[in-house]
Design a protein around this motif. Structure first.
Motif, PDB file in Angstrom:
ATOM      1  N   VAL A 852     -20.603-109.303 -14.044  1.00  0.00           N
ATOM      2  CA  VAL A 852     -21.434-110.246 -13.295  1.00  0.00           C
ATOM      3  C   VAL A 852     -21.557-111.486 -14.175  1.00  0.00           C
ATOM      4  CG1 VAL A 852     -23.648-110.620 -12.139  1.00  0.00           C
ATOM      5  CG2 VAL A 852     -22.714-108.307 -12.316  1.00  0.00           C
ATOM      6  N   PRO A 853     -20.792-112.528 -13.892  1.00  0.00           N
ATOM      7  CA  PRO A 853     -20.736-113.691 -14.778  1.00  0.00           C
ATOM      8  C   PRO A 853     -22.120-114.221 -15.119  1.00  0.00           C
ATOM      9  CG  PRO A 853     -19.122-113.897 -13.025  1.00  0.00           C
ATOM     10  CD  PRO A 853     -19.951-112.689 -12.710  1.00  0.00           C
ATOM     11  N   GLY A 854     -22.306-114.500 -16.383  1.00  0.00           N
ATOM     12  CA  GLY A 854     -23.569-115.061 -16.822  1.00  0.00           C
ATOM     13  C   GLY A 854     -24.652-114.034 -16.985  1.00  0.00           C
ATOM     14  N   LYS A 855     -24.391-112.782 -16.612  1.00  0.00           N
ATOM     15  CA  LYS A 855     -25.447-111.781 -16.658  1.00  0.00           C
ATOM     16  C   LYS A 855     -25.041-110.587 -17.514  1.00  0.00           C
ATOM     17  CE  LYS A 855     -28.828-112.845 -13.648  1.00  0.00           C
ATOM     18  NZ  LYS A 855     -29.038-112.938 -12.226  1.00  0.00           N
ATOM     19  N   ILE A 856     -24.001-109.909 -17.040  1.00  0.00           N
ATOM     20  CA  ILE A 856     -23.755-108.603 -17.618  1.00  0.00           C
ATOM     21  C   ILE A 856     -22.271-108.250 -17.560  1.00  0.00           C
ATOM     22  CG2 ILE A 856     -23.970-107.128 -15.568  1.00  0.00           C
ATOM     23  CD1 ILE A 856     -26.057-105.577 -17.328  1.00  0.00           C
ATOM     24  N   LEU A 857     -21.849-107.544 -18.568  1.00  0.00           N
ATOM     25  CA  LEU A 857     -20.489-106.999 -18.578  1.00  0.00           C
ATOM     26  C   LEU A 857     -20.617-105.524 -18.892  1.00  0.00           C
ATOM     27  CD1 LEU A 857     -17.341-107.461 -18.612  1.00  0.00           C
ATOM     28  CD2 LEU A 857     -17.575-107.511 -21.099  1.00  0.00           C
ATOM     29  N   ASN A 858     -20.271-104.687 -17.931  1.00  0.00           N
ATOM     30  CA  ASN A 858     -20.397-103.242 -18.118  1.00  0.00           C
ATOM     31  C   ASN A 858     -19.009-102.632 -18.243  1.00  0.00           C
ATOM     32  OD1 ASN A 858     -21.329-100.648 -18.273  1.00  0.00           O
ATOM     33  ND2 ASN A 858     -21.925-100.498 -16.118  1.00  0.00           N
ATOM     34  N   LEU A 859     -18.740-102.004 -19.376  1.00  0.00           N
ATOM     35  CA  LEU A 859     -17.450-101.370 -19.601  1.00  0.00           C
ATOM     36  C   LEU A 859     -17.613 -99.870 -19.394  1.00  0.00           C
ATOM     37  CD1 LEU A 859     -16.459-103.320 -22.833  1.00  0.00           C
ATOM     38  CD2 LEU A 859     -15.813-103.822 -20.468  1.00  0.00           C
ATOM     39  N   VAL A 860     -16.931 -99.343 -18.392  1.00  0.00           N
ATOM     40  CA  VAL A 860     -16.998 -97.912 -18.127  1.00  0.00           C
ATOM     41  C   VAL A 860     -15.812 -97.254 -18.807  1.00  0.00           C
ATOM     42  CG1 VAL A 860     -17.141 -96.149 -16.351  1.00  0.00           C
ATOM     43  CG2 VAL A 860     -18.071 -98.427 -15.928  1.00  0.00           C
ATOM     44  N   VAL A 861     -16.108 -96.376 -19.756  1.00  0.00           N
ATOM     45  CA  VAL A 861     -15.019 -95.751 -20.512  1.00  0.00           C
ATOM     46  C   VAL A 861     -15.091 -94.234 -20.378  1.00  0.00           C
ATOM     47  CG1 VAL A 861     -14.940 -97.619 -22.196  1.00  0.00           C
ATOM     48  CG2 VAL A 861     -16.377 -95.623 -22.634  1.00  0.00           C
ATOM     49  N   GLY A 862     -13.986 -93.593 -20.666  1.00  0.00           N
ATOM     50  CA  GLY A 862     -13.940 -92.134 -20.634  1.00  0.00           C
ATOM     51  C   GLY A 862     -12.943 -91.635 -21.655  1.00  0.00           C
TER      52      GLY A 862
END
Length: 863
Positions: A852-862
RNA sequence: GCCCGGGUGGCGGAAUGGUAGACGCUGGGGACUUAAAAUCCCCUGACUGUAAAGUCAUGCGGGUUCGAGUCCCGCCCCGGGCACCA
């Protein structure tokens, strides 16, 4: 043009500016203005002897902020106040002391006014009104006459709530749990002649128009419930033997007609006597007596068992000819519907309870599509939806469809019709008290009335308002409008007679009169009849109007409060319309707000007011509780007195704190220590503006090198404070101003323009200090209120960098300042190199990226 | 019983589905002061840890979602309203 004090001395500053505003008539609303109007209204207070506590000014402060803000936004603001001064406490005091209630009322008003003025509210005092002023209640009486002429006022002998202690009747709404709302005294039923207003004629519109107003949902729902509309059918049941005619019942469930296994009449139903068989007479009489002797509290107490008695007679079910026993039971109320019901114990909880008690049959006619009991049968009573069974040709129909079909079929046989019923009752409008508006009515004999009716066509209701006593019929003749006001005569005693008549009944010279029906003149009946056709023998109405009367229309009088020719001029009514914002307690959700809507609609129908609803936007301020979290009351000793707080912290701090406590609508406890915080805030603002010597703070200059962050924060604050005021979120507006003040304190240089703009934002909340500082920093310029509200510059609010929050599997793991509009690829790259993020990615597969530009970067890893 | 509204640190409260606890109070520590007040600075949800940091946490239990104080389902508690209206 300001005080000379060196430190923040509110004792000096606040009275100074209050006089300044008064001398300059700063808050005068103009009736002929080219500006757009804004009308902001408080529910006017009843001036009690106890004076103000901090709960009162909560709403008043909110409206004052709005009024001052709107003035700065260029509106012509009407912000009035007055006194709802008729009412029981003043009269109780008069009974006790023997002094005229007007004297006590005057003292209370003086005290209230002093306290309210100490807050510096921007009321237009030139428009102050008082419901007990004859110049005011003249128009209350006038509106009553309009209702009277339209047939919306009538007299009826009806069982009413009588309070022996208060010696008066009370409206349904004034009785709470079998006790008077005022004083908490027990009440009982009595049959008395009463004035009643036909509010039920407006039930449908009062309900429908709720859709048009911007009110709290809960309040709308309360009014809906109070009006209580329900659709159903009236159905006629023939009687087996009696010639007393068919029995008419109301039901919302005509679809369950085949399940009717008995009928119930209210004990007061007129058919009870003719339907009672000789064998049952003793039992029925006994039951009626018991029911009549019960207080309504006992009768409505749900915990008690239902009781009833068989009449001995039978009715015939119009759909299947079944013979149905007729019972008498007090769980059916005479005042609703037809006072008689068909009982369907299988599908009504009350009927079921009664049927079980008296072993009456239960016939299921609606099959439940779900929720069968353990043996597969429907658990009865079942009040849900479903298909019809055991209902002849209607079997298998959906209940909704069956409702329509059965009603229509009965209608075609003249045995029923679709109807609508309301819980709303007509409004009991008379009180047996002294301290209220006298009814402008004179009771005359039939012959005189006919003569007047012939002479004054159009001045009387189509159907005369009458009552009969001792075989004589009395006719209600209005006092001519030109003779209003009809004032209260002086009386010997303020004590009600106790017989159901007011103290006015003892004032023979005022009461028994020769009455001139064209001029309204009167002379005591003990004197000879004056010469002329227009004189008739009459007796004045001794009841007075309830306190609600004066508050039903006061918001209109403010528009043109000194008008001697009308409630207000048509121009004023057109220009000001109705309040744009109405703020008051939720305790008036049904009473005042419903009554006022009713009167307003009548005035609308008469073409007097241009809008059909009086209060388009309504807001309820919450309650301020005592320190202990309990309701403030003298007996608990937890009442906070504004006089004391103003003396110790000043009005501006009190106003600010009242708004800072929490959301305006919330119930919140008063914390005396919390006010220290807002006082410190005001002192900080003072210090940022002025030196110890009272001179302009050297950090302020026209050419200061003001940091860009502060300028940006100012513009954010301008936007937030404006938005929050519009939405009545004053607590968060104040937070934002505190944030600004904290930043200001850390800033070495600031421009005069920035400081002045901030003072403007503060002015609606803390007007005295804002005026003082504005004047000192501007070198004696005019009031801060005359400056147009500052505007924020959207360009100042744009940012080039933002903080981006990094998450791994939805958990916050770090953040970094990044340029605005950073592409996702770049963001992921920055994150994966971030020292706090990298370890979490070690040896994992990146499965998904949410950016979400300017807000959040969520990296989903496994794995 | 039915209809609403609400449960977030020690307290009042803040948070368009995107860093929970803004702002303020209280408490603790420090600076200034001869001293105090005032003012300013730092800390102040719980737990673990010397620290870095981590875990838990918005009444309780489930669910939806990359992500829930916020949305959905079921409970509990508090406040308000209505209460035999057929």
């Amino acid at each position: 043009m300001a005080t000379k004090c060196k430190d923040y001395n509110f004792h000096e500053i606040e009275p100074f500016w209050q006089s300044f505003w008064e001398e300059n008539r700063s808050f005068r609303a103009e009736n002929d203005s080219s500006k757009p109007k804004y009308y902001v209204l408080d529910m006017f207070p009843y001036p009690s002897g106890a004076g103000l506590h901090v709960g009162h000014p909560e709403g008043y402060t909110a409206t004052d902020i709005m009024a001052r803000y709107k003035r700065a936004k260029g509106f012509n603001v009407l912000h009035p106040i007055g006194w709802d001064a008729f009412g029981l406490p003043a009269e109780q005091h008069a009974v006790k002391t023997g002094t005229h209630p007007a004297a006590n009322t005057r003292n209370n008003i003086t005290n209230f006014k002093r306290q309210i003025k100490a807050f510096g509210f921007s009321y237009d005092w030139e428009r102050e009104i008082d419901t007990t002023d004859p110049k005011y209640f003249r128009w209350t009486q006038w509106i009553f006459l309009q209702l009277f002429k339209r047939g919306l006022a009538y007299v009826d002998e009806r069982p009413v709530w009588w309070c022996p202690e208060l010696r008066t009747v009370l409206a349904n709404e004034e009785v709470v749990d079998g006790k008077s709302e005022v004083g908490g005294y027990p009440v009982e039923r009595r049959n008395l002649r009463q004035w009643v207003l036909r509010i039920t004629a407006y039930a449908e519109r009062l309900l429908a128009d709720l859709k048009e107003v911007d009110w709290p949902d809960s309040t709308k729902r309360m009014q809906e419930a109070w009006i209580g509309r329900s659709e159903g059918a009236e159905i006629l049941f023939q009687l087996e033997h009696s010639s007393a005619g068919p029995l008419k019942i109301f039901t919302t469930r005509p679809d369950t007609l085949f399940g009717c296994t008995y009928m119930v009449l209210a004990p007061e139903h007129p058919l009870v006597e003719p339907l009672t068989t000789p064998a049952q007479k003793a039992a029925v009489d006994d039951y009626k007596k018991k029911a009549a002797g019960k207080s309504d509290l006992e009768r409505t107490d749900l915990s008690k068992d239902k009781s009833g008695v068989f009449s001995g007679s039978y009715a015939i079910n119009p759909v299947n000819g079944a013979r149905v026993p007729i019972w008498i039971a007090d769980y059916v109320l005479m005042g609703y519907g037809t006072g008689a019901i068909m009982a369907v114990p299988a599908h009504d909880e009350r009927d079921h309870e009664f049927a079980v008690r008296y072993a009456l049959p239960v016939v299921q006619v609606i099959a439940s599509p779900k929720e069968p009991g353990q043996d597969g049968a429907t658990v009865l009573p079942y009040t849900g939806d479903g298909q019809l069974i055991q209902s002849g040709t209607y079997n298998d129909l959906d209940w909704r469809e069956a409702k329509r079909r059965i009603t229509a079929d009965l209608a075609s046989r003249q045995l029923g019709r679709a109807t609508v019923n309301y819980k709303l009752r007509d409004w009991l409008f008379s009180r047996q008290r002294y301290w209220g508006e006298p009814f402008p009515i004179v009771w005359v004999g039939e012959a005189d009335y006919q003569r007047v009716a012939a002479a004054r066509p159009g001045g009387l209701p189509t159907d005369p308002v009458t009552f009969t006593s001792d075989g004589v019929r009395h006719f209600a003749l209005p006092v001519p409008e030109g003779a209003l006001p009809l004032e209260l005569p002086p009386v010997q005693s303020y004590l009600p007679s106790g017989s159901g008549e007011s103290p006015l009944a003892n004032e023979t010279a005022w009461l028994e009169i020769w009455f001139n029906h064209t001029t309204g003149a009167a002379v005591p009946a003990s004197q000879p009849r004056p010469a002329g056709e227009a004189w008739v023998s009459g007796r004045r109405e001794t009841n007075t109007m309830p306190q609600w009367a004066g508050s039903c229309w006061y918001y209109l009088r403010y528009l043109d409060p000194r008008n001697d020719h009308a409630i207000a001029s048509p121009e004023a009514l057109r220009y000001w319309g109705t309040p744009d914002l109405y703020v008051g307690g939720a305790e008036h959700a049904v009473l005042h707000l419903l009554y006022a809507r009713f009167w307003h609609k009548v005035l609308f129908d008469l073409g007097i007011v241009p809008e059909s609803e009086p209060f388009r936007k309504l807001f309820h301020q919450g309650i301020i509780l005592g320190e202990d979290g309990e309701k403030m009351s003298k007996s608990r000793g937890n009442v906070a007195n504004p006089d004391t707080i103003i003396a110790s912290h000043g009005t501006d701090a009190l106003r600010l704190y009242l708004m800072f406590l929490g959301p305006l609508e919330a119930m919140k406890p008063w914390n005396p220590r919390g006010i220290e915080g807002v006082l410190r805030f005001l002192q900080k603002v003072w210090r940022e503006c002025l030196t110890d010597e009272g001179a302009s703070n050297p950090k302020i200059s026209d050419t200061a090198a003001e940091p860009a962050e502060l300028t940006k924060l100012l513009h954010e604050t301008i936007r937030k404070v404006g938005d929050d005021i519009e939405a009545l979120r004053f607590n968060t507006a104040i937070s934002q101003m505190m944030i600004f003040a904290n930043a200001l304190q850390k800033t070495p240089q600031v421009t005069r323009a920035t400081i002045l703009a901030f003072l403007q934002l503060l002015a609606p909340f803390a007007p005295h200090i804002a005026e003082e500082l504005w004047n000192r920093l501007k070198g004696g310029a005019a009031s801060v209120m005359l400056a147009p509200w500052p505007q924020f510059d959207p360009a100042r609010l744009t940012v080039t960098e933002v903080k981006l929050v990094f998450q791994v599997n939805g958990k916050h793991r770090g953040d970094q300042i990044v340029p605005l509009g950073l592409p996702e690829v770049e963001a992921v790259k920055i994150a994966s190199l971030h020292p706090k993020i990298a370890p979490y990615l070690q040896g994992k597969i990146l499965k998904r990226v949410v950016y979400v530009p300017g807000k959040i970067l969520n990296l989903v890893v496994g794995e």
